[in-house]
Scaffold this motif. Structure first.
Motif, PDB file in Angstrom:
ATOM      1  N   HIS A  34       0.835  -1.110  -0.002  1.00  0.00           N
ATOM      2  CA  HIS A  34      -0.162   0.133   0.009  1.00  0.00           C
ATOM      3  C   HIS A  34       0.840   1.216   0.031  1.00  0.00           C
ATOM      4  O   HIS A  34       2.056   1.407   0.449  1.00  0.00           O
ATOM      5  N   ASN A  35       0.381   2.385  -0.369  1.00  0.00           N
ATOM      6  CA  ASN A  35       0.936   3.674  -0.125  1.00  0.00           C
ATOM      7  C   ASN A  35       1.846   4.170  -1.530  1.00  0.00           C
ATOM      8  O   ASN A  35       2.469   5.077  -1.426  1.00  0.00           O
ATOM      9  N   PHE A  36       2.307   3.283  -2.099  1.00  0.00           N
ATOM     10  CA  PHE A  36       2.994   3.276  -3.282  1.00  0.00           C
ATOM     11  C   PHE A  36       2.537   3.382  -4.734  1.00  0.00           C
ATOM     12  O   PHE A  36       3.419   3.131  -5.734  1.00  0.00           O
ATOM     13  N   GLY A  37       1.329   3.344  -4.947  1.00  0.00           N
ATOM     14  CA  GLY A  37       0.802   3.011  -6.131  1.00  0.00           C
ATOM     15  C   GLY A  37       0.367   4.094  -6.750  1.00  0.00           C
ATOM     16  O   GLY A  37       0.680   5.300  -6.417  1.00  0.00           O
ATOM     17  N   GLY A  56      18.790   1.792   7.619  1.00  0.00           N
ATOM     18  CA  GLY A  56      19.395   0.577   7.646  1.00  0.00           C
ATOM     19  C   GLY A  56      18.360  -0.183   7.139  1.00  0.00           C
ATOM     20  O   GLY A  56      18.845  -1.775   7.025  1.00  0.00           O
ATOM     21  N   ILE A  57      17.273  -0.067   6.530  1.00  0.00           N
ATOM     22  CA  ILE A  57      16.294  -0.962   5.885  1.00  0.00           C
ATOM     23  C   ILE A  57      16.845  -1.145   4.430  1.00  0.00           C
ATOM     24  O   ILE A  57      17.042  -0.189   3.732  1.00  0.00           O
ATOM     25  N   THR A  58      17.341  -2.455   4.195  1.00  0.00           N
ATOM     26  CA  THR A  58      17.957  -2.541   2.659  1.00  0.00           C
ATOM     27  C   THR A  58      17.147  -3.389   1.747  1.00  0.00           C
ATOM     28  O   THR A  58      17.147  -3.515   0.778  1.00  0.00           O
ATOM     29  N   HIS A  59      16.097  -4.071   2.594  1.00  0.00           N
ATOM     30  CA  HIS A  59      15.222  -5.073   1.810  1.00  0.00           C
ATOM     31  C   HIS A  59      13.738  -4.372   1.560  1.00  0.00           C
ATOM     32  O   HIS A  59      13.189  -3.866   2.360  1.00  0.00           O
ATOM     33  N   PHE A  60      13.541  -4.256   0.260  1.00  0.00           N
ATOM     34  CA  PHE A  60      12.193  -3.509  -0.206  1.00  0.00           C
ATOM     35  C   PHE A  60      11.446  -4.616  -0.903  1.00  0.00           C
ATOM     36  O   PHE A  60      11.950  -5.218  -1.907  1.00  0.00           O
ATOM     37  N   ASP A  61      10.047  -4.893  -0.541  1.00  0.00           N
ATOM     38  CA  ASP A  61       9.480  -6.063  -0.916  1.00  0.00           C
ATOM     39  C   ASP A  61       8.156  -5.511  -1.755  1.00  0.00           C
ATOM     40  O   ASP A  61       7.425  -4.600  -1.481  1.00  0.00           O
ATOM     41  N   LEU A  62       7.965  -6.046  -3.057  1.00  0.00           N
ATOM     42  CA  LEU A  62       6.762  -5.731  -3.944  1.00  0.00           C
ATOM     43  C   LEU A  62       6.414  -7.029  -4.439  1.00  0.00           C
ATOM     44  O   LEU A  62       6.557  -8.113  -4.099  1.00  0.00           O
ATOM     45  N   ALA A  63       5.067  -6.783  -5.187  1.00  0.00           N
ATOM     46  CA  ALA A  63       4.692  -7.955  -6.078  1.00  0.00           C
ATOM     47  C   ALA A  63       4.018  -7.387  -7.366  1.00  0.00           C
ATOM     48  O   ALA A  63       3.978  -6.157  -7.325  1.00  0.00           O
ATOM     49  N   ASN A  64       3.743  -8.159  -8.422  1.00  0.00           N
ATOM     50  CA  ASN A  64       3.424  -7.720  -9.416  1.00  0.00           C
ATOM     51  C   ASN A  64       2.367  -6.936  -9.558  1.00  0.00           C
ATOM     52  O   ASN A  64       2.106  -5.944 -10.259  1.00  0.00           O
ATOM     53  N   ASN A  65       1.405  -7.314  -8.583  1.00  0.00           N
ATOM     54  CA  ASN A  65      -0.249  -6.577  -8.599  1.00  0.00           C
ATOM     55  C   ASN A  65      -0.204  -5.526  -7.562  1.00  0.00           C
ATOM     56  O   ASN A  65      -1.264  -4.886  -7.607  1.00  0.00           O
ATOM     57  N   GLY A  67      -0.218  -2.014  -5.953  1.00  0.00           N
ATOM     58  CA  GLY A  67      -0.555  -0.585  -6.479  1.00  0.00           C
ATOM     59  C   GLY A  67      -1.530   0.179  -5.467  1.00  0.00           C
ATOM     60  O   GLY A  67      -1.041   0.239  -4.229  1.00  0.00           O
ATOM     61  N   PRO A  68      -2.715   0.427  -5.727  1.00  0.00           N
ATOM     62  CA  PRO A  68      -3.313   0.208  -7.183  1.00  0.00           C
ATOM     63  C   PRO A  68      -3.042   1.289  -8.051  1.00  0.00           C
ATOM     64  O   PRO A  68      -2.432   2.234  -7.412  1.00  0.00           O
ATOM     65  N   LYS A  69      -3.062   1.244  -9.497  1.00  0.00           N
ATOM     66  CA  LYS A  69      -3.506   0.004 -10.121  1.00  0.00           C
ATOM     67  C   LYS A  69      -2.244  -1.109  -9.905  1.00  0.00           C
ATOM     68  O   LYS A  69      -1.252  -0.712  -9.830  1.00  0.00           O
ATOM     69  N   PRO A  70      -2.723  -2.302 -10.378  1.00  0.00           N
ATOM     70  CA  PRO A  70      -1.573  -3.231 -10.584  1.00  0.00           C
ATOM     71  C   PRO A  70      -0.462  -2.912 -11.218  1.00  0.00           C
ATOM     72  O   PRO A  70      -0.632  -2.387 -12.379  1.00  0.00           O
ATOM     73  N   GLU A  74       5.508  -1.192  -8.722  1.00  0.00           N
ATOM     74  CA  GLU A  74       6.772  -1.388  -9.292  1.00  0.00           C
ATOM     75  C   GLU A  74       7.316  -0.319 -10.150  1.00  0.00           C
ATOM     76  O   GLU A  74       8.647  -0.024  -9.918  1.00  0.00           O
ATOM     77  N   GLU A  75       6.480   0.302 -10.608  1.00  0.00           N
ATOM     78  CA  GLU A  75       6.691   1.352 -11.606  1.00  0.00           C
ATOM     79  C   GLU A  75       7.365   2.490 -10.781  1.00  0.00           C
ATOM     80  O   GLU A  75       8.252   2.971 -11.201  1.00  0.00           O
ATOM     81  N   ASN A  76       6.763   2.991  -9.661  1.00  0.00           N
ATOM     82  CA  ASN A  76       7.017   4.052  -8.841  1.00  0.00           C
ATOM     83  C   ASN A  76       8.366   3.707  -7.951  1.00  0.00           C
ATOM     84  O   ASN A  76       9.162   4.580  -8.090  1.00  0.00           O
ATOM     85  N   PHE A  77       8.583   2.525  -7.828  1.00  0.00           N
ATOM     86  CA  PHE A  77       9.649   2.100  -7.168  1.00  0.00           C
ATOM     87  C   PHE A  77      10.875   2.274  -8.140  1.00  0.00           C
ATOM     88  O   PHE A  77      12.173   2.616  -7.646  1.00  0.00           O
ATOM     89  N   GLY A  78      10.331   1.708  -9.449  1.00  0.00           N
ATOM     90  CA  GLY A  78      11.629   1.971 -10.257  1.00  0.00           C
ATOM     91  C   GLY A  78      12.217   3.380 -10.682  1.00  0.00           C
ATOM     92  O   GLY A  78      13.265   3.551 -10.745  1.00  0.00           O
ATOM     93  N   GLU A  79      11.245   4.243 -10.531  1.00  0.00           N
ATOM     94  CA  GLU A  79      11.503   5.665 -10.578  1.00  0.00           C
ATOM     95  C   GLU A  79      12.327   6.091  -9.479  1.00  0.00           C
ATOM     96  O   GLU A  79      13.204   6.875  -9.566  1.00  0.00           O
ATOM     97  N   ILE A  80      11.995   5.728  -8.212  1.00  0.00           N
ATOM     98  CA  ILE A  80      12.669   5.889  -6.931  1.00  0.00           C
ATOM     99  C   ILE A  80      14.180   5.662  -7.207  1.00  0.00           C
ATOM    100  O   ILE A  80      15.124   6.267  -6.976  1.00  0.00           O
TER     101      ILE A  80
END
Length: 333
Positions: A34-37, A56-65, A67-70, A74-80
């Motif tokens: 949540h919060n990154f779609g 110190g957080i090095t691990h960021f967890d996503l999934a294909n779907n 969002g929303p939208k699905p 991932e798209e926003n994280f890619g921009e970051i």
């Protein structure tokens, strides 16, 4: 403004070995469920990711779907990543994604076929603009596809260089054991399992944690705060801006019963005695089990993130405190 990571980012975070692997994960990881779609404010999500890394957080967890939208998380994280984590900073990150739930229409956009799993990973890599992910999960078991086929797709992901490790999510104990055995035979061992686990959701204690320990597999609980119920947000009912009040949320108003509200209030009293917020105590309660590698939190603000991370300041429980918690949780709903 150019982002320069904190030089002290590794000083306070605790890092745990993931099962019997060589990989260390932070005791707290950040999930982008949540919060990154696309419906969220990009700069807010960007600030949260920066702050997480600075602490110190090095691990960021996503999934294909996600969002929303699905796909939009991932798209926003890619921009970051593009804006703030160029060069060798990518090598300081553990990025995970998953495939298993509905992502696109038709017979090839869901579940666990080889066609779907590999296609989904390729799409995730394109959305995030990365060459590989560190962990690729089967998001849920597929009752209609042979488990060997789904696990073979995970094996292919690693052998093709598109993933470094593989994991499972939402697999029950017997399913997890079978999948772990298949992956071991293929030569791509299962790194980690991601189940739903919190004070209010304890099914993993009925065998799954034993399976993971026996096989040297890590564990990363999601929804450790029960979608926000184990926070101070619902102490007086359901506020208008809460997750339970949102139409697209997974937490429903019917989940917050009178009995559960009473439990939340009683747990909050114990947390105050420990000089913690309820959220901090709930996270620490999970971490007391050494089979838990890392807990996966969400965050809607830097303030909320900081509050949750401060759970690391008090991880120990007395036997009396654990007894009180069990007494509260055992009340019939």
């Amino acid at each position: 403004m150019m982002y320069t990571p904190s030089t002290t980012r590794y000083n306070e975070m605790k890092y745990n070995r993931c099962g019997k692997s060589g990989l260390l994960l932070p005791a707290v990881s950040l999930g982008l469920w949540h919060n990154f779609g696309s419906i969220d404010v990009f700069e807010n999500g960007r600030a949260i990711v920066r702050r997480a890394f600075d602490r110190g957080i090095t691990h960021f967890d996503l999934a294909n779907n996600y969002g929303p939208k699905p796909g939009s998380a991932e798209e926003n994280f890619g921009e970051i990543l593009k804006k703030d984590f160029g060069g060798n900073l990518r090598d300081e990150l553990i990025i995970s994604t998953k495939a298993g739930y509905t992502m696109w229409p038709g017979p090839y956009g869901d579940w666990g076929s080889r066609k779907y799993m590999i296609s989904s990973l390729d799409q995730s890599l394109r959305r995030m603009k990365v060459d590989y992910v560190d962990i690729f999960y089967s998001h849920r078991p597929d009752p209609e596809t042979p488990l060997e086929e789904t696990m073979s797709a995970l094996d292919t992901a690693v052998r093709s260089g598109k993933a470094l490790y593989v994991g499972l999510s939402n697999y029950k104990p017997a399913e997890a054991q079978e999948a772990i055995d298949i992956l071991k035979q293929l030569g791509t061992p299962c790194l980690i399992h991601q189940p739903k686990y919190s004070m209010f959701e304890r099914w993993v204690e009925g065998g799954l944690l034993d399976v993971l320990e026996k096989n040297g597999v890590g564990c990363i609980p999601f929804s450790p705060l029960a979608q926000g119920m184990l926070t101070d947000k619902y102490l007086k009912g359901i506020p208008e801006n809460s997750r339970a009040a949102k139409e697209h949320g997974y937490l429903k108003t019917t989940d917050i019963t009178e009995v559960r509200l009473k439990k939340i209030q009683q747990l909050n009293e114990l947390a105050k005695q420990r000089n913690q917020s309820l959220a901090q105590m709930a996270l620490a309660w999970l971490m007391k089990d050494n089979r838990i590698t890392t807990v996966l939190i969400g965050a809607s603000s830097e303030t909320q993130l900081d509050n949750n991370l401060d759970c690391l300041n008090n991880l120990s429980f007395s036997s009396d405190e654990l007894t009180v918690i069990e007494t509260v949780l055992s009340q019939n709903e």
